[in-house]
Design an enzyme around this catalytic site. Structure first.
Site, PDB file in Angstrom:
ATOM      1  N   CYS A   1      12.905  71.127  41.208  1.00  0.00           N
ATOM      2  CA  CYS A   1      11.712  71.924  40.887  1.00  0.00           C
ATOM      3  C   CYS A   1      11.306  71.705  39.438  1.00  0.00           C
ATOM      4  CB  CYS A   1      11.978  73.406  41.133  1.00  0.00           C
ATOM      5  SG  CYS A   1      12.322  73.848  42.850  1.00  0.00           S
TER       6      CYS A   1
ATOM      7  N   CYS B   1      16.711  75.461  40.618  1.00  0.00           N
ATOM      8  CA  CYS B   1      16.392  74.225  41.353  1.00  0.00           C
ATOM      9  C   CYS B   1      16.051  73.088  40.391  1.00  0.00           C
ATOM     10  CB  CYS B   1      15.234  74.503  42.311  1.00  0.00           C
ATOM     11  SG  CYS B   1      14.539  73.034  43.090  1.00  0.00           S
TER      12      CYS B   1
END
Length: 244
Positions: free
Chosen positions: A36, A33
């Site tokens: 993230c 991600c």
């Protein structure tokens, strides 16, 4: 430890149980991600600024899918704050550092916020050492210095600060030796801003070159009362009439 990794096996102890002692922020993330990885450093920085007051727990959703499902994680990064065993705040998606700081502030103030809230001279000076651009700390310290008679110190701090309170304090220092304004200043010091404003508005027509300073002092007093205060609303009308 401010930042920890948690799993389904340790979640109860490290998040739920620990949150009964201090807030725990859980970062639901995954290696693949990109957002993230963008959000992670901001979360860690905010947590590290509050060491001893909050814990950041990082949970890999790929490796802990049952827990992610239990908390209905549909998009990541997802951040949930726990206190007393329950979620008390949350957001989804990467946020800029300023927003992350505000999120953490809702759980526990950072050190500078705590120092400013303390409000004593030593705390305010320490706050400015840590964050020199903290204008609320400088304004509060200037007010303290003025109250104890240190005009030069107060002026040095306040003269370049933005805001009605700082401007009002600077103007008051400029007029401190003019006996004409002594009764109004005495009312301010006695905690009676309404009496002070009444006296200052009466003096405006004869203020001459000091009119702008008097205006700033009045505005600072009214700002302290609040926008919705009935006296403040009426006084603003009277101030406008006296000026224009």
């Amino acid at each position: 430890m401010t930042v920890i990794d948690v799993t389904e096996a340790t979640f109860q102890q490290e998040v739920i149980d620990r949150s009964r002692e201090m807030p725990v922020v859980v970062d639901f993330w995954a290696e693949w991600c990109g957002p993230c990885r963008q959000l992670g450093p901001a979360l860690e920085a905010a947590a590290n600024r509050r060491t001893g007051s909050v814990v950041l727990a990082k949970l890999d959703t790929d490796a802990n899918q049952q827990l992610a499902a239990a908390f209905r994680i549909q998009g990541i990064p997802a951040v949930k704050a726990f206190r007393d065993g329950a979620v008390v705040d949350e957001f989804v998606g990467a946020k800029p550092p300023a927003e992350v700081e505000r999120f953490f502030d809702g759980l526990v103030p950072n050190e500078v916020d705590q120092l400013v809230s303390a409000g004593d001279e030593a705390s305010l000076r320490r706050a400015l050492e840590l964050e020199p651009a903290r204008t609320d700390a400088a304004a509060a310290l200037a007010t303290l210095l003025h109250a104890r008679g240190d005009r030069d110190g107060a002026l040095a701090l306040a003269e370049d600060l933005p805001g009605f309170q700082a401007e009002g304090l600077v103007s008051r220092i400029r007029l401190a030796d003019d006996d004409a304004y002594a009764p109004a200043f005495a009312a301010l010091d006695a905690g009676d801003p309404e009496r002070a404003v009444d006296l200052l508005i009466e003096q405006l027509p004869d203020a001459g070159d000091h009119k702008d300073d008097v205006r700033r002092i009045i505005i600072a007093a009214l700002d302290g009362l609040g926008v919705e205060h009935p006296f403040a609303r009426d006084a603003r009308r009277r101030l406008a009439a006296a000026l224009y």
